[in-house]
Design a protein around this motif. Sequence first.
Motif, PDB file in Angstrom:
ATOM      1  N   TRP A   1       3.213  -3.736  -3.829  1.00  0.00           N
ATOM      2  CA  TRP A   1       3.734  -4.130  -2.515  1.00  0.00           C
ATOM      3  C   TRP A   1       3.230  -5.512  -2.113  1.00  0.00           C
ATOM      4  O   TRP A   1       3.981  -6.328  -1.599  1.00  0.00           O
TER       5      TRP A   1
ATOM      6  N   ASP B   1      -9.310  -0.564   0.198  1.00  0.00           N
ATOM      7  CA  ASP B   1      -9.734   0.464  -0.752  1.00  0.00           C
ATOM      8  C   ASP B   1      -8.605   1.438  -1.089  1.00  0.00           C
ATOM      9  O   ASP B   1      -8.721   2.217  -2.029  1.00  0.00           O
ATOM     10  N   GLN B   2      -7.509   1.390  -0.348  1.00  0.00           N
ATOM     11  CA  GLN B   2      -6.395   2.320  -0.567  1.00  0.00           C
ATOM     12  C   GLN B   2      -5.181   1.610  -1.172  1.00  0.00           C
ATOM     13  O   GLN B   2      -4.037   2.008  -0.953  1.00  0.00           O
ATOM     14  N   ILE B   3      -5.447   0.604  -1.970  1.00  0.00           N
ATOM     15  CA  ILE B   3      -4.392  -0.200  -2.581  1.00  0.00           C
ATOM     16  C   ILE B   3      -3.499   0.622  -3.517  1.00  0.00           C
ATOM     17  O   ILE B   3      -2.341   0.283  -3.734  1.00  0.00           O
ATOM     18  N   GLN B   4      -4.024   1.728  -4.048  1.00  0.00           N
ATOM     19  CA  GLN B   4      -3.241   2.575  -4.955  1.00  0.00           C
ATOM     20  C   GLN B   4      -2.429   3.637  -4.207  1.00  0.00           C
ATOM     21  O   GLN B   4      -1.690   4.386  -4.822  1.00  0.00           O
ATOM     22  N   ARG B   5      -2.575   3.694  -2.911  1.00  0.00           N
ATOM     23  CA  ARG B   5      -1.822   4.673  -2.114  1.00  0.00           C
ATOM     24  C   ARG B   5      -0.343   4.297  -2.120  1.00  0.00           C
ATOM     25  O   ARG B   5       0.024   3.146  -1.912  1.00  0.00           O
ATOM     26  N   PRO B   6       0.542   5.272  -2.356  1.00  0.00           N
ATOM     27  CA  PRO B   6       1.983   4.983  -2.369  1.00  0.00           C
ATOM     28  C   PRO B   6       2.468   4.451  -1.014  1.00  0.00           C
ATOM     29  O   PRO B   6       2.000   4.879   0.047  1.00  0.00           O
TER      30      PRO B   6
ATOM     31  N   GLN C   1       6.538   6.823 -11.338  1.00  0.00           N
ATOM     32  CA  GLN C   1       5.550   6.097 -10.571  1.00  0.00           C
ATOM     33  C   GLN C   1       6.118   5.796  -9.200  1.00  0.00           C
ATOM     34  O   GLN C   1       7.292   5.488  -9.056  1.00  0.00           O
TER      35      GLN C   1
ATOM     36  N   THR D   1       3.168   1.401  -5.100  1.00  0.00           N
ATOM     37  CA  THR D   1       1.858   1.405  -4.446  1.00  0.00           C
ATOM     38  C   THR D   1       1.608   0.058  -3.777  1.00  0.00           C
ATOM     39  O   THR D   1       2.366  -0.896  -3.961  1.00  0.00           O
TER      40      THR D   1
ATOM     41  N   GLN E   1      -0.558  -2.081  -4.483  1.00  0.00           N
ATOM     42  CA  GLN E   1      -0.846  -3.149  -5.440  1.00  0.00           C
ATOM     43  C   GLN E   1       0.411  -3.967  -5.721  1.00  0.00           C
ATOM     44  O   GLN E   1       0.385  -5.186  -5.683  1.00  0.00           O
TER      45      GLN E   1
ATOM     46  N   TYR F   1      -2.360  -2.018   4.608  1.00  0.00           N
ATOM     47  CA  TYR F   1      -3.033  -2.392   3.363  1.00  0.00           C
ATOM     48  C   TYR F   1      -4.113  -3.451   3.594  1.00  0.00           C
ATOM     49  O   TYR F   1      -5.135  -3.445   2.910  1.00  0.00           O
TER      50      TYR F   1
END
Length: 134
Positions: free
Chosen positions: A40, A105-110, A33, A36, A38, A100
């Motif tokens: 962070w 909407d891009q909270i799952q982006r690494p 994993q 992300t 979230q 962020y």
Amino acid sequence: MRRPRVIWISVVGLLLIAFAGSRILESAEPAHQLLTGQLWQTMSPDAKVAFVWGIGSLVEYERAQVGASSMGTKSFIPFLVKGLKGKSIDEVVRLIDTYYQAHPDQIQRPVLDVIFQAVVLPTLTVETEGGMAK
């Protein structure tokens, strides 16, 4: 009469141990994993600095080992070297936080991808040969 029973109990016992062992090994396999947004957002400021410091250390190590000769490879490290040059760790953390906040909407982006989007790519320009440069 006792011998078949002992053998049967031993076989069942070994099967149970093998099954339990396989479950333990299965759960011990590392999950690949990436950090992300979230997680962070829940990290302390010191943990964020430590993460960016680790990325910076990796970049410095690669730069010292390979130097400019890695520009012809498919490595992303030369882009990190150029994009992070002259930026403080606190500035990079602030840029990640800002990204962020602006893109919930891009909270799952690494986070590493966000470093590229928010820190590295804005500092790079396209050269006439088609490569990226600072």
